[in-house]
Every structure is written in C-alpha cells, then in structure tokens.
Design a protein around this motif. Structure first.
Motif, PDB file in Angstrom:
ATOM      1  N   THR A 205       0.842  -1.194   0.000  1.00  0.00           N
ATOM      2  CA  THR A 205       0.000   0.000   0.000  1.00  0.00           C
ATOM      3  C   THR A 205       0.879   1.247   0.000  1.00  0.00           C
ATOM      4  O   THR A 205       2.082   1.176   0.266  1.00  0.00           O
ATOM      5  CB  THR A 205      -0.910   0.031   1.247  1.00  0.00           C
ATOM      6  N   THR A 206       0.258   2.373  -0.283  1.00  0.00           N
ATOM      7  CA  THR A 206       0.995   3.644  -0.265  1.00  0.00           C
ATOM      8  C   THR A 206       1.595   3.891   1.108  1.00  0.00           C
ATOM      9  O   THR A 206       2.752   4.306   1.238  1.00  0.00           O
ATOM     10  CB  THR A 206       0.060   4.808  -0.650  1.00  0.00           C
ATOM     11  N   TRP A 207       0.801   3.625   2.154  1.00  0.00           N
ATOM     12  CA  TRP A 207       1.281   3.824   3.532  1.00  0.00           C
ATOM     13  C   TRP A 207       2.463   2.905   3.827  1.00  0.00           C
ATOM     14  O   TRP A 207       3.477   3.346   4.394  1.00  0.00           O
ATOM     15  CB  TRP A 207       0.136   3.553   4.510  1.00  0.00           C
ATOM     16  N   GLU A 208       2.381   1.626   3.450  1.00  0.00           N
ATOM     17  CA  GLU A 208       3.479   0.690   3.701  1.00  0.00           C
ATOM     18  C   GLU A 208       4.707   1.052   2.879  1.00  0.00           C
ATOM     19  O   GLU A 208       5.844   0.934   3.359  1.00  0.00           O
ATOM     20  CB  GLU A 208       3.024  -0.731   3.368  1.00  0.00           C
ATOM     21  N   PHE A 209       4.502   1.507   1.661  1.00  0.00           N
ATOM     22  CA  PHE A 209       5.623   1.883   0.798  1.00  0.00           C
ATOM     23  C   PHE A 209       6.358   3.100   1.355  1.00  0.00           C
ATOM     24  O   PHE A 209       7.594   3.150   1.336  1.00  0.00           O
ATOM     25  CB  PHE A 209       5.099   2.179  -0.613  1.00  0.00           C
ATOM     26  N   MET A 210       5.599   4.072   1.852  1.00  0.00           N
ATOM     27  CA  MET A 210       6.205   5.317   2.349  1.00  0.00           C
ATOM     28  C   MET A 210       6.769   5.169   3.762  1.00  0.00           C
ATOM     29  O   MET A 210       7.693   5.892   4.130  1.00  0.00           O
ATOM     30  CB  MET A 210       5.162   6.440   2.324  1.00  0.00           C
ATOM     31  N   SER A 211       6.200   4.249   4.560  1.00  0.00           N
ATOM     32  CA  SER A 211       6.572   4.163   5.987  1.00  0.00           C
ATOM     33  C   SER A 211       7.096   2.786   6.363  1.00  0.00           C
ATOM     34  O   SER A 211       6.921   2.339   7.497  1.00  0.00           O
ATOM     35  CB  SER A 211       5.367   4.517   6.855  1.00  0.00           C
ATOM     36  N   HIS A 212       7.719   2.094   5.407  1.00  0.00           N
ATOM     37  CA  HIS A 212       8.185   0.726   5.618  1.00  0.00           C
ATOM     38  C   HIS A 212       9.057   0.599   6.861  1.00  0.00           C
ATOM     39  O   HIS A 212       8.938  -0.369   7.631  1.00  0.00           O
ATOM     40  CB  HIS A 212       8.958   0.261   4.373  1.00  0.00           C
ATOM     41  N   HIS A 213       9.932   1.565   7.080  1.00  0.00           N
ATOM     42  CA  HIS A 213      10.887   1.505   8.185  1.00  0.00           C
ATOM     43  C   HIS A 213      10.249   1.742   9.549  1.00  0.00           C
ATOM     44  O   HIS A 213      10.870   1.483  10.575  1.00  0.00           O
ATOM     45  CB  HIS A 213      11.996   2.549   7.964  1.00  0.00           C
ATOM     46  N   ARG A 214       8.990   2.237   9.562  1.00  0.00           N
ATOM     47  CA  ARG A 214       8.326   2.533  10.837  1.00  0.00           C
ATOM     48  C   ARG A 214       7.235   1.529  11.190  1.00  0.00           C
ATOM     49  O   ARG A 214       6.667   1.595  12.278  1.00  0.00           O
ATOM     50  CB  ARG A 214       7.718   3.941  10.796  1.00  0.00           C
ATOM     51  N   ILE A 215       6.915   0.603  10.294  1.00  0.00           N
ATOM     52  CA  ILE A 215       5.818  -0.340  10.529  1.00  0.00           C
ATOM     53  C   ILE A 215       6.389  -1.624  11.113  1.00  0.00           C
ATOM     54  O   ILE A 215       7.226  -2.291  10.501  1.00  0.00           O
ATOM     55  CB  ILE A 215       5.060  -0.629   9.218  1.00  0.00           C
ATOM     56  N   SER A 216       5.936  -1.998  12.302  1.00  0.00           N
ATOM     57  CA  SER A 216       6.539  -3.093  13.063  1.00  0.00           C
ATOM     58  C   SER A 216       6.504  -4.424  12.322  1.00  0.00           C
ATOM     59  O   SER A 216       7.500  -5.151  12.279  1.00  0.00           O
ATOM     60  CB  SER A 216       5.834  -3.234  14.421  1.00  0.00           C
ATOM     61  N   TYR A 217       5.361  -4.765  11.700  1.00  0.00           N
ATOM     62  CA  TYR A 217       5.267  -6.089  11.065  1.00  0.00           C
ATOM     63  C   TYR A 217       6.108  -6.182   9.797  1.00  0.00           C
ATOM     64  O   TYR A 217       6.383  -7.280   9.302  1.00  0.00           O
ATOM     65  CB  TYR A 217       3.804  -6.458  10.779  1.00  0.00           C
ATOM     66  N   LEU A 218       6.537  -5.049   9.240  1.00  0.00           N
ATOM     67  CA  LEU A 218       7.429  -5.064   8.086  1.00  0.00           C
ATOM     68  C   LEU A 218       8.894  -5.042   8.525  1.00  0.00           C
ATOM     69  O   LEU A 218       9.746  -5.677   7.909  1.00  0.00           O
ATOM     70  CB  LEU A 218       7.137  -3.883   7.160  1.00  0.00           C
TER      71      LEU A 218
END
Length: 259
Positions: A205-218
């Motif tokens: 998603t756009t959110w996951e693509f832009m915030s990959h480094h901040r999302i715990s499950y990624l």
C-alpha cells in the motif's frame, strides 16, 4: 472546504468542461451538426459514469474496522464484507485512538476517526480513506477518469485553431483554459493510476511503501514484502476477492516458510 463542497466542485467542473466542449467548435459539435450522435452520447455517458464513480468511492465505507471485529447480526454481505477468522494464537493489537482490535495492515485515520483495513491513504480529493473495501473501485474510477480526460484533451485540441488576434483569444479563452486544466488533471491521474497499479501488483500500500521503516510487522519480517504472492495472485486477490483477507495468515505462513 468540506466534503460536500469538494463533491459539488467536482460535479460542477466536470459538467462545465463537458458542456463547453460540446458547445464550442470542436469535433463533437461538428458530428452533432452532421447528425452523428454516437460519439457525443458516449462521451457524455462516460463523463456521467466518472462522476457517479467518484461519488460512490467518496461515500462508501473504505473498510472501517468494527468494534472488536464483531459482525452485526442481520447485516447482509452487501452491507458488510465477511470478517475472516484468525488462528487462536494470533492476537490483534488495540488501536490507541478508537480502542478497536486492529487487524494487520489496518491504520487509524486521524481525519476519518476510524481504523481502516488495508489502509492505503486518505485522499483529500474524495474526502475519504482508500482502504481494502473501496481501493479496487478507486482504481476503476481513475481508469475511467483517465479515458475521459484523454478524450476531452483530443476534443479540446480539435477546436483550437490559432489566430494572432484579440477577438480570437476572447472567443476561445474557455477552450484554452479547459485544455490546460485537462492536461494538468491528465498528468495527475495518469501518475496516480500507474503508481497504484504498481503497488497493487506488489501487494503493498501507499502507507506501507512510504513508511516501511516505521511499521513493526514489516521491520521484523524476514521478507521485504511478506504479503507479495506474485503479480497474478496479487491482482486476483485485489480485484476479485469478495471478502476481507486475513493478512495475519499470509504473514505468518510466509515467515514460517523461511525457518
């Protein structure tokens, strides 16, 4: 400007440009004069379809997470997509804002004041979130809008015959402004559509693509994108699935394959 104001602006702008192209000396008007009404009619129907899709995407539930993921009794599948069951050892965290149990890939939207499943982004133009439920229709809307804009670009260009005179400029100022506006919107919609189709093909998603480094499950996954199952399956799941997806099952299954 509120959501109602933006929708009114969108409708008025679409109607004004379409009407202007029909009334000016363009290919559409020349076809009308010769009694060839098929293309003008199809163009008007496409504009109407794009406006209806805009309202549908902007007003529909993008996939709001219900309290404790309980499906209300008596709700039909048309009203609420079936919530998938999760393995008993998978625990969902609670949102710190609305206190609902938040499934994986969901995010709380501060503007909508709801958690949204497979949150992509909050779109200011539609004044709604784009999430698991309305994301496919959002891409359909962008596709139809792009066809309308490209056709309108051709129609507007067909009416522009340049003459170095002030009278010509006065008579064609609306057509010139419409043409420039169409070019700008065409570029924006084209870039949006390409980027969304790319992200969908990767199942991100756009959110996951832009915030990959901040999302715990990624951050904690061994895979760069644990939800990617190949382009064909990603597109099939995105466009053809009639139910919400239990992303936790895919996430833990893909991670366990690496062990």
């Amino acid at each position: 400007m509120g959501a109602g104001g933006l929708r009114a602006v969108h409708s008025a702008l679409s109607a004004a440009v379409a009407l202007g192209l029909l009334l000016h000396r363009t290919d559409l008007q020349r076809q009308e004069e010769h009694g060839e009404l098929l293309q003008p009619l199809v163009f008007v129907l496409l504009v109407l379809c794009s406006v209806l899709l805009y309202f549908k995407v902007s007003l529909m539930d993008p996939g709001f997470v219900q309290a404790d993921e309980e499906v209300q009794p008596g709700k039909t599948e048309e009203q609420s997509m079936v919530t998938p069951a999760l393995p008993s050892n998978v625990k969902m965290r609670r949102c710190g804002y609305c206190m609902v149990k938040q499934p994986m890939r969901a995010k709380h939207c501060q503007l909508c004041q709801h958690c949204v499943r497979r949150y992509d982004h909050h779109c200011p133009w539609i004044e709604n979130c784009v999430g698991e439920r309305n994301h496919p229709l959002f891409i359909v809307y962008l596709s139809v809008q792009l066809v309308v804009l490209l056709w309108a670009w051709y129609i507007a260009w067909s009416g522009l015959y340049f003459e170095p005179s002030w009278d010509w400029l006065q008579h064609n100022i609306f057509l010139i402004m419409s043409f420039l506006l169409i070019v700008i919107f065409t570029i924006v919609v084209l870039l949006l559509l390409i980027s969304h189709l790319y992200l969908v093909s990767c199942n991100t998603t756009t959110w996951e693509f832009m915030s990959h480094h901040r999302i715990s499950y990624l951050k904690h996954s061994e895979l760069e994108n644990p939800f990617d199952q190949g382009v064909i399956l990603n597109l099939w799941r995105f466009f053809c699935s009639c139910h919400f997806t239990a992303w936790e099952k895919i996430y833990f299954h893909r991670d366990s394959e690496l062990v």
